[in-house]
Design an enzyme around this catalytic site. Sequence first.
Site: not given
Ligand SMILES: *Cc1c(COP(=O)(O)O)cnc(C)c1O
Length: 377
Positions: A195
């Site tokens: 991210k």
């Molecule tokens: C990465 C992501 C998540 C989940 O987050 P994590 O921290 O990996 O559990 C949820 N929704 C979207 C759209 C994502 O890209």
Amino acid sequence: MNAIDSKRIWLSSPHMGGTEQDFVKKAFETNWVAPLGPNVDGFEKDIQSYLGNDVHVAALSSGTAALHLGLKLLGVSEGDEVLCQSMTFAASANPIVYLGAKPVFIDSERDTWNICAEQLEIAIKDRIAKGKKPKAIVAVHLYGMPYNVEAVHSIASEYRIPILEDSAEAFGSTYHGVKCGTFGDIAILSFNGNKIITTSGGGALISKDPKHREKAIFLATQARDNAPHYEHSEIGYNYRISNITAGIGRGQMQVLDSHVANRRRNFDFYKKHLENSSEIKFLEEPQGYFANRWLTCIETSSYELREKIRLSLADENIESRPLWKPMHQQAVFADCATYLNGISDDLFDRGLCLPSGSNLEEEDLYRIVSVIKKVLK
Ligand SMILES: *Cc1c(COP(=O)(O)O)cnc(C)c1O
């Protein structure tokens, strides 16, 4: 260039700012090695002051955990239906199933690739006519492009259905000057490794209602009632962030805006070098939208061309990926109701995510673009 010799270019890799280890070191020195402590408090304050708008923040172990608690706080339980954007990562939908509820998938609109307000309203009316009013709406700012907040929220408020805003990919994006992550009845962020900022793993639940934060933290720390011994009147979870990983987050908050600038620079670079081709299209920001450009995605003229570009990049040791496969196409959700217009299927066929890390160098970008140009010739 020989692919064996050339450096691997990743889709989106972690990018440390430099001060993360200072916060982690402090945690070791003071022995705050636990799912609480000054870095957890500090990280939450940093996020809160970044987002503004009087939000309250609970830092958690993942974005998925935040979605799970968020849906629970909105009252989702066994047998309920939850409307969910189909074009997204599975983590937007999975927590609906954790709660024994059923996802109902809504297709996308062309302008933002996010939840289509028209299909959303059709779905709400139809579910109500079939006897069950949906309990919540999961709307996603995919790839950092805000969804149409005004249209989606006005339908939600007309039918009095709360919104869980999945802002996992949109930290740093704004809609008419207001930060994504502040619109939903509850919103979530993710700090997973890929991210825009990362704590290696982590997430946050955000709400303007301080009671939501309080309840989220109660549930995230095993739902301990107020007593000298361990007393439980509710089922809890172990979902809090640790003081070590929150330290990484504090360092990352210092570079969030520069990461956004770098990712937008990637988008501008790709656009400048590829927009002359009639075979490639970019997702533009509608008036008033500001995308963090977490990933730069292109729409190619055909599935065949998309695959040719993807495989040519792979040959040169460059990672790229088709867009998210819509949830209504996933085997695990085959029996869920859907409201479709063909747009997400089409985007999945022809779309490609290009390397977009904030740590990409100009020579990396030139290398990527030259491979794509060769395919287009
Ligand atoms: C990465 C992501 C998540 C989940 O987050 P994590 O921290 O990996 O559990 C949820 N929704 C979207 C759209 C994502 O890209």
